[in-house]
Design a protein around this motif. Structure first.
Motif, mmCIF file in Angstrom:
data_model
loop_
_atom_site.group_PDB
_atom_site.id
_atom_site.type_symbol
_atom_site.label_atom_id
_atom_site.label_comp_id
_atom_site.label_asym_id
_atom_site.label_seq_id
_atom_site.Cartn_x
_atom_site.Cartn_y
_atom_site.Cartn_z
ATOM 1 N N ASP A 251 0.824 -1.207 0.000
ATOM 2 C CA ASP A 251 0.000 0.000 0.000
ATOM 3 C C ASP A 251 0.860 1.260 0.000
ATOM 4 O OD1 ASP A 251 -2.261 -1.566 -0.007
ATOM 5 O OD2 ASP A 251 -2.563 -1.462 2.162
ATOM 6 N N PHE A 252 1.989 1.228 0.695
ATOM 7 C CA PHE A 252 2.878 2.394 0.729
ATOM 8 C C PHE A 252 3.400 2.729 -0.661
ATOM 9 C CE2 PHE A 252 7.054 4.411 1.201
ATOM 10 C CZ PHE A 252 6.797 5.414 2.130
ATOM 11 N N PHE A 253 3.732 1.722 -1.451
ATOM 12 C CA PHE A 253 4.337 1.950 -2.757
ATOM 13 C C PHE A 253 3.319 1.931 -3.902
ATOM 14 C CE2 PHE A 253 8.069 0.726 -0.262
ATOM 15 C CZ PHE A 253 8.987 1.680 -0.684
ATOM 16 N N GLY A 254 2.048 2.054 -3.577
ATOM 17 C CA GLY A 254 1.049 2.279 -4.607
ATOM 18 C C GLY A 254 0.626 1.065 -5.395
ATOM 19 N N PHE A 255 0.683 -0.133 -4.791
ATOM 20 C CA PHE A 255 0.081 -1.298 -5.440
ATOM 21 C C PHE A 255 -1.437 -1.118 -5.444
ATOM 22 C CE2 PHE A 255 4.228 -2.746 -4.914
ATOM 23 C CZ PHE A 255 4.424 -4.071 -5.278
ATOM 24 N N ALA A 256 -2.103 -1.798 -6.359
ATOM 25 C CA ALA A 256 -3.559 -1.722 -6.424
ATOM 26 C C ALA A 256 -4.132 -3.126 -6.512
ATOM 27 C CB ALA A 256 -4.011 -0.886 -7.612
#
Length: 609
Positions: A251-256
């Motif tokens: 979530d911190f590194f922008g996974f979706a």
């Protein structure tokens, strides 16, 4: 203009300034945020033209957004002038054809048109649209106190300003976000190769003197994909009792929804590695850790082999002028009537980034939850009221061709994912020049649904901000919330996204699929987003019928035999199919032997568990 490319200044406070916004939001609390144009102006002038912005004192327009630009002229009046100081076609704010509004500092993406070119003004600014109607718009601006020296915008640029503009534009357009050639000789690096075991916590960087971290890289990125987000990133400044950052690393590194997605200028994930270049100044110490939570639902959790790099300098934080980086993670199902909170609490600092994954938990309203507006209260007063969720991320027109329908972004904002069948989407936005200061408190939230937060959802967000201390405390992630929600129903809509195509005696009428008469008909369903496996197939009638329809199902192999299906239920069970290859559409064949009209507006596939 310099702040457009000056990432190192992100922690620096902007005292004696406030961020506010003019927008077309529905003042009645409804969802007419620009459709009719009723709320899309402040007032009309004596010529009947639309005044869309009117601010006194000095300030700077930092962001302009719309999904509905026109060829009407915008007139900018500065310092109480009777005639326009600068005029431009509304559309040319974003076209790239008129300097200084150049790509990619201004442009369009996923249905939205945006400009981050600063438009400063001294002693007041009024913006007038020479037209009869404007739809959706937002103009975000910053008020500036007496200590700021302000010169009103003219549209003209010097040679030095043109050079700066080109340099910043090239930086925003850089397609290699992991390039670290910008690091100076004063930058040191802590590198580690780690074996991370389930149930263990490992430190991968520890600094015992004040300084600032300027970059973090972790590889390989593929290790953090999947529905179970078992690895957390934990960062603690200056021995504080609570970590400043404590959330699933994905979530911190922008996974979706379990996949790599964001590749912004500031942070994200490539096929090879995770990266973050948000400046992180601290006073006395810093500790970076990875926490690998055990999960009883997972058999044989593997040992993870990782490489980490933390880049830092000895430049300590300027306590009076800079904040420390904090992130608040919220993965929850907000109650009906209550918004999803990005950040809420007391303190001083500035807000600078949002990541959001939005998932419906009921499957009959497509992604209508994204009609919800963002709202920002600063020091107890409303400062920003948006017009829709994709609008907040500088997009527009979800579920419409050419709009907010795909993973696509820019240096600072974009769409993380969009799936109509899965009823999910997400976005990211970083505030570089337009970071939002707060002196006493902040409440930053987003609605879920067209009105009164009336759609059931599971939202997962990360809010980034700089402050001297945390505004809202992070609770450690738990297995129950650090997970990708899996819908139990996958829905295809007759009027949206063209997942459904029709042949024979079936056609689209007023948004519904209609089959009339005795002739055969066929419908194909694009299932490219689905997994292989068995599914139950239903269709939802606009209203119940007293007839029957014969149905045959196929998924790339021999069709099933004909089956008579009664239409007495609104949700009609048609049978089951097995998808062997998602690239091959599912086909539904109809024989309307009763000559009754069949009218439906969605098809549902329910996976076998």
């Amino acid at each position: 203009m310099k702040r457009l490319g000056n990432i190192p200044e992100l922690p620096v406070y902007l005292p004696d300034s406030e961020v506010k916004q003019f927008s077309s939001y529905d003042r009645s609390g409804g969802n007419d945020d620009g459709f009719s144009g009723k709320y899309s102006f402040v007032r009309k002038n004596e010529k009947g033209h639309l005044v869309i912005f009117d601010a006194s004192s000095s300030g700077v327009i930092e962001r302009i957004w719309t999904p509905t630009p026109t060829d009407d002229t915008l007139d900018f009046y500065f310092e109480g002038a009777a005639s326009p100081s600068f005029s431009i076609k509304f559309r040319d704010l974003f076209s790239g054809a008129v300097s200084p509004f150049v790509h990619p500092l201004a442009g369009s993406k996923v249905g939205g048109f945006y400009s981050y070119i600063p438009i400063p003004y001294k002693d007041g600014c009024k913006v007038v649209l020479r037209g009869e109607k404007l739809m959706f718009y937002q103009i975000q601006y910053r008020t500036l106190g007496a200590a700021y020296r302000v010169q009103s915008f003219s549209g003209k640029t010097t040679a030095d300003e043109q050079k700066l503009l080109r340099r910043v534009a090239e930086s925003w357009a850089d397609e290699d976000p992991t390039d670290i050639s910008w690091l100076t000789k004063k930058t040191a690096c802590i590198e580690n190769e780690l074996k991370l075991e389930p149930g263990k916590t490992l430190s991968f960087a520890s600094l015992a003197e004040g300084g600032r971290v300027v970059g973090v890289q972790i590889s390989p990125s593929r290790l953090f994909e999947g529905a179970y987000k078992q690895v957390d990133l934990r960062i603690t400044w200056d021995g504080e009792e609570q970590p400043a950052i404590n959330l699933p690393i994905a979530d911190f590194f922008g996974f979706a929804f379990g996949s790599r997605s964001m590749k912004s200028k500031l942070m994200g994930a490539t096929d090879a590695k995770l990266y973050c270049y948000l400046p992180m100044p601290f006073d006395r110490s810093a500790r970076f850790e990875l926490v690998y939570r055990e999960n009883k639902l997972l058999e044989g959790q593997p040992v993870l082999s990782l490489k980490t790099s933390v880049f830092y300098t000895a430049e300590k934080r300027n306590i009076k002028q800079e904040g420390k980086l904090y992130a608040f993670w919220n993965s929850s199902q907000p109650a009906p009537g209550e918004p999803h909170l990005f950040l809420e609490g007391n303190g001083a600092g500035h807000y600078m980034g949002t990541l959001l994954q939005s998932q419906a938990t009921e499957f009959s309203h497509f992604t209508e939850f994204f009609e919800g507006d963002d709202k920002t209260l600063i020091d107890g007063a409303m400062a920003i009221h948006g017009t829709g969720s994709e609008d907040y991320f500088n997009g527009g027109w979800y579920a419409q061709p050419g709009g907010w329908v795909e993973k696509l972004g820019t240096a600072l904002h974009g769409c993380l994912d969009y799936s109509l069948p899965f009823s999910r989407t997400g976005g990211y936005r970083f505030y570089l020049t337009d970071k939002i200061p707060f002196n006493k408190s902040i409440q930053h939230s987003i609605e879920h649904g067209p009105e009164q937060n009336n759609r059931k959802v599971w939202y997962t967000s990360v809010a980034f901000y700089y402050a001297n201390r945390p505004v809202q405390i992070n609770h450690p992630p738990q297995n129950e919330t650090a997970i990708v929600f899996q819908p139990d129903t996958l829905t295809f809509y007759t009027r949206l996204m063209q997942h459904l195509t029709y042949n024979g005696n079936i056609h689209l009428r007023d948004g519904s699929a209609v089959s009339e008469g005795a002739d055969n008909a066929a419908m194909n369903i694009s299932v490219a987003e689905l997994q292989k496996g068995k599914y139950k197939v239903f269709l939802h009638q606009v209203k119940e019928s007293d007839g029957n329809v014969e149905v045959s199902l196929a998924a790339g192999r021999e069709p099933s035999g004909w089956k008579k299906v009664p239409l007495k239920d609104q949700d009609c069970y048609l049978g089951e199919i097995e998808i062997y290859d998602p690239a091959i559409p599912v086909s539904i064949l109809f024989k309307n032997s009763d000559r009754k009209s069949l009218r439906f507006n969605r098809v549902m596939l329910v996976p076998y568990k």
